[in-house]
Motif scaffolding. Structure first.
Motif, PDB file in Angstrom:
ATOM      1  N   ASN A   1       0.854  -1.178   0.000  1.00  0.00           N
ATOM      2  CA  ASN A   1       0.000   0.000   0.000  1.00  0.00           C
ATOM      3  C   ASN A   1       0.896   1.236   0.000  1.00  0.00           C
ATOM      4  OD1 ASN A   1      -1.583   2.310   1.363  1.00  0.00           O
ATOM      5  ND2 ASN A   1      -3.166   0.845   0.768  1.00  0.00           N
ATOM      6  N   GLY A   2       0.734   2.087  -1.007  1.00  0.00           N
ATOM      7  CA  GLY A   2       1.630   3.227  -1.184  1.00  0.00           C
ATOM      8  C   GLY A   2       0.982   4.582  -1.033  1.00  0.00           C
ATOM      9  N   GLU A   3      -0.170   4.665  -0.368  1.00  0.00           N
ATOM     10  CA  GLU A   3      -0.888   5.942  -0.325  1.00  0.00           C
ATOM     11  C   GLU A   3      -0.210   6.983   0.553  1.00  0.00           C
ATOM     12  OE1 GLU A   3      -4.374   6.847   1.531  1.00  0.00           O
ATOM     13  OE2 GLU A   3      -3.633   6.228   3.486  1.00  0.00           O
ATOM     14  N   ASN A   4       0.741   6.567   1.391  1.00  0.00           N
ATOM     15  CA  ASN A   4       1.484   7.505   2.234  1.00  0.00           C
ATOM     16  C   ASN A   4       2.951   7.615   1.833  1.00  0.00           C
ATOM     17  OD1 ASN A   4      -0.406   5.978   4.768  1.00  0.00           O
ATOM     18  ND2 ASN A   4      -0.718   8.105   4.169  1.00  0.00           N
ATOM     19  N   ALA A   5       3.290   7.140   0.637  1.00  0.00           N
ATOM     20  CA  ALA A   5       4.698   6.987   0.275  1.00  0.00           C
ATOM     21  C   ALA A   5       5.428   8.304   0.060  1.00  0.00           C
ATOM     22  CB  ALA A   5       4.819   6.124  -0.986  1.00  0.00           C
ATOM     23  N   ALA A   6       4.719   9.352  -0.335  1.00  0.00           N
ATOM     24  CA  ALA A   6       5.361  10.631  -0.640  1.00  0.00           C
ATOM     25  C   ALA A   6       5.148  11.608   0.505  1.00  0.00           C
ATOM     26  CB  ALA A   6       4.806  11.206  -1.945  1.00  0.00           C
ATOM     27  N   GLY A   7       6.131  11.729   1.384  1.00  0.00           N
ATOM     28  CA  GLY A   7       6.041  12.677   2.489  1.00  0.00           C
ATOM     29  C   GLY A   7       4.957  12.362   3.492  1.00  0.00           C
ATOM     30  N   GLY A   8       4.452  11.140   3.481  1.00  0.00           N
ATOM     31  CA  GLY A   8       3.419  10.749   4.424  1.00  0.00           C
ATOM     32  C   GLY A   8       2.011  10.841   3.880  1.00  0.00           C
ATOM     33  N   ASN A   9       1.834  11.535   2.752  1.00  0.00           N
ATOM     34  CA  ASN A   9       0.505  11.679   2.153  1.00  0.00           C
ATOM     35  C   ASN A   9       0.613  11.665   0.635  1.00  0.00           C
ATOM     36  OD1 ASN A   9      -1.253  12.179   4.531  1.00  0.00           O
ATOM     37  ND2 ASN A   9       0.083  13.953   4.785  1.00  0.00           N
ATOM     38  N   GLY A  10       0.009  10.658  -0.005  1.00  0.00           N
ATOM     39  CA  GLY A  10      -0.021  10.626  -1.458  1.00  0.00           C
ATOM     40  C   GLY A  10       1.161   9.914  -2.078  1.00  0.00           C
ATOM     41  N   ILE A  11       1.236  10.027  -3.400  1.00  0.00           N
ATOM     42  CA  ILE A  11       2.285   9.359  -4.159  1.00  0.00           C
ATOM     43  C   ILE A  11       2.666  10.216  -5.359  1.00  0.00           C
ATOM     44  CG2 ILE A  11       0.754   8.036  -5.692  1.00  0.00           C
ATOM     45  CD1 ILE A  11       2.714   5.619  -5.081  1.00  0.00           C
ATOM     46  N   THR A  12       3.905  10.104  -5.782  1.00  0.00           N
ATOM     47  CA  THR A  12       4.419  10.829  -6.946  1.00  0.00           C
ATOM     48  C   THR A  12       5.108   9.844  -7.880  1.00  0.00           C
ATOM     49  OG1 THR A  12       6.571  11.235  -5.920  1.00  0.00           O
ATOM     50  CG2 THR A  12       4.838  12.887  -5.522  1.00  0.00           C
ATOM     51  N   PRO A  13       5.391  10.247  -9.110  1.00  0.00           N
ATOM     52  CA  PRO A  13       6.126   9.344 -10.008  1.00  0.00           C
ATOM     53  C   PRO A  13       7.456   8.893  -9.433  1.00  0.00           C
ATOM     54  CG  PRO A  13       5.149  11.126 -11.271  1.00  0.00           C
ATOM     55  CD  PRO A  13       4.931  11.472  -9.831  1.00  0.00           C
ATOM     56  N   ASP A  14       8.184   9.788  -8.759  1.00  0.00           N
ATOM     57  CA  ASP A  14       9.494   9.423  -8.215  1.00  0.00           C
ATOM     58  C   ASP A  14       9.374   8.413  -7.073  1.00  0.00           C
ATOM     59  OD1 ASP A  14      10.799  11.032 -10.006  1.00  0.00           O
ATOM     60  OD2 ASP A  14      11.084  12.702  -8.601  1.00  0.00           O
ATOM     61  N   THR A  15       8.419   8.623  -6.156  1.00  0.00           N
ATOM     62  CA  THR A  15       8.288   7.694  -5.035  1.00  0.00           C
ATOM     63  C   THR A  15       7.758   6.341  -5.511  1.00  0.00           C
ATOM     64  OG1 THR A  15       6.127   8.677  -4.514  1.00  0.00           O
ATOM     65  CG2 THR A  15       8.032   9.471  -3.289  1.00  0.00           C
ATOM     66  N   ALA A  16       6.845   6.357  -6.462  1.00  0.00           N
ATOM     67  CA  ALA A  16       6.363   5.090  -7.013  1.00  0.00           C
ATOM     68  C   ALA A  16       7.498   4.354  -7.711  1.00  0.00           C
ATOM     69  CB  ALA A  16       5.214   5.336  -7.987  1.00  0.00           C
ATOM     70  N   GLY A  17       8.282   5.087  -8.491  1.00  0.00           N
ATOM     71  CA  GLY A  17       9.401   4.466  -9.193  1.00  0.00           C
ATOM     72  C   GLY A  17      10.418   3.867  -8.243  1.00  0.00           C
ATOM     73  N   GLU A  18      10.665   4.543  -7.117  1.00  0.00           N
ATOM     74  CA  GLU A  18      11.602   4.021  -6.118  1.00  0.00           C
ATOM     75  C   GLU A  18      11.097   2.703  -5.537  1.00  0.00           C
ATOM     76  OE1 GLU A  18      13.484   5.351  -1.795  1.00  0.00           O
ATOM     77  OE2 GLU A  18      12.630   6.876  -3.130  1.00  0.00           O
ATOM     78  N   LEU A  19       9.807   2.620  -5.260  1.00  0.00           N
ATOM     79  CA  LEU A  19       9.245   1.396  -4.697  1.00  0.00           C
ATOM     80  C   LEU A  19       9.267   0.251  -5.713  1.00  0.00           C
ATOM     81  CD1 LEU A  19       6.264   2.909  -2.685  1.00  0.00           C
ATOM     82  CD2 LEU A  19       8.372   1.940  -1.762  1.00  0.00           C
ATOM     83  N   PHE A  20       8.951   0.543  -6.950  1.00  0.00           N
ATOM     84  CA  PHE A  20       9.014  -0.497  -7.978  1.00  0.00           C
ATOM     85  C   PHE A  20      10.452  -0.989  -8.157  1.00  0.00           C
ATOM     86  CE2 PHE A  20       5.090   1.641  -9.890  1.00  0.00           C
ATOM     87  CZ  PHE A  20       4.232   0.697  -9.329  1.00  0.00           C
ATOM     88  N   ALA A  21      11.401  -0.071  -8.116  1.00  0.00           N
ATOM     89  CA  ALA A  21      12.810  -0.447  -8.273  1.00  0.00           C
ATOM     90  C   ALA A  21      13.303  -1.274  -7.089  1.00  0.00           C
ATOM     91  CB  ALA A  21      13.674   0.807  -8.419  1.00  0.00           C
ATOM     92  N   SER A  22      12.636  -1.166  -5.941  1.00  0.00           N
ATOM     93  CA  SER A  22      13.040  -1.911  -4.743  1.00  0.00           C
ATOM     94  C   SER A  22      12.462  -3.319  -4.709  1.00  0.00           C
ATOM     95  CB  SER A  22      12.610  -1.151  -3.484  1.00  0.00           C
ATOM     96  OG  SER A  22      13.279   0.101  -3.397  1.00  0.00           O
TER      97      SER A  22
END
Length: 261
Positions: A37-58
């Protein structure tokens, strides 16, 4: 088959926990699919292309979302373009993105993933019960393996949906409250269930936020700006074992691992 479902990834510490802890889990458990679940991945609220890309790369294959899905403006475009992100299906028609997906694990097997949002103490979206049942029936034409991420606040609502969909999906896993619950089990109809998978982020915090900020809020009732805590990180998840021929869950195991300070 084996599916790893990771609890809400919170901010930079949560992304670091995924980066540090997930490789060992992949080596130990060898899941066929990794969902988070990535709804808090960007600064605690929401998601961005960069944060999503980091998680996929991990090493994450699919991301589910929740009530903070639209907190970053970039998400409006991201969810239209990125098929590996699923937002709650019970948002109104015409909302960007998709509420469910079929993910090809191998040539002869796809996994259905449905994201739903609760309605108690959250925005009054369409009924997750009726919609969840409709989507499960639709996906069963393609696969028997179906996982539902129910992003909800009230434990009663989560338990009720698990019982309602028992025997119709392989798993109903709760997210949103950031506290891993101790009720992981396989229900009578063969559906794996847990009320909340937990949180992936700063361990020494209040649901990911700096403790002193939350205490100030409770003690004074004044508005505060939330800041993500730092320090030791944790990854919380569940491991689902599912019979791909029938879609019935054979087991669900809670996982809790810590990373470095």
């Amino acid at each position: 088959m084996r599916i790893l479902m990771i609890g809400d990834v919170v901010g930079r510490p949560g992304r670091r926990a995924v980066r540090e802890v997930l490789p060992a889990l992949l080596q130990e458990h060898r899941p066929d699919l990794v969902i988070a679940n990535g709804e808090n991945a960007a600064g605690g609220n929401g998601i961005t292309p960069d944060t999503a890309g980091e998680l996929f790369a991990s090493g994450i294959d699919l991301l589910t979302m929740g009530n903070h899905v639209w907190d970053k403006r970039e998400a409006l475009t991201l969810l239209e373009q990125e098929e590996r992100i699923v937002r709650p299906a019970n948002y109104p028609p015409g909302t960007p993105g998709r509420g469910y997906t079929l993910y090809p694990v191998r040539e002869d097997l796809k996994v259905g993933v449905i994201n739903l949002s609760g309605r108690i103490f959250l925005p009054p979206l369409d009924c997750p019960f009726r919609l969840g049942q409709e989507l499960a029936a639709e996906l069963r034409r393609e696969t028997r393996v179906i996982v539902v991420d129910f992003h909800a606040e009230a434990t009663s609502e989560k338990v009720a949906l698990g019982r309602y969909l028992d025997g119709q999906v392989s798993a109903v896993v709760g997210t949103h409250t950031h506290i891993q619950t101790a009720d992981a089990r396989v229900l009578p109809g063969g559906t794996a269930y847990i009320t909340d998978v937990g949180m992936t982020g700063p361990r020494d915090s209040v649901l990911g936020v700096k403790t002193e900020i939350i205490l100030h809020r409770f003690l004074t009732q004044l508005p505060v700006r939330f800041e993500i805590a730092d320090g030791v990180v944790q990854l919380e998840a569940v491991l689902l074992d599912i019979d791909p021929a029938t879609g019935r869950a054979m087991g669900i195991q809670r996982l809790q691992h810590s990373g470095t300070p």
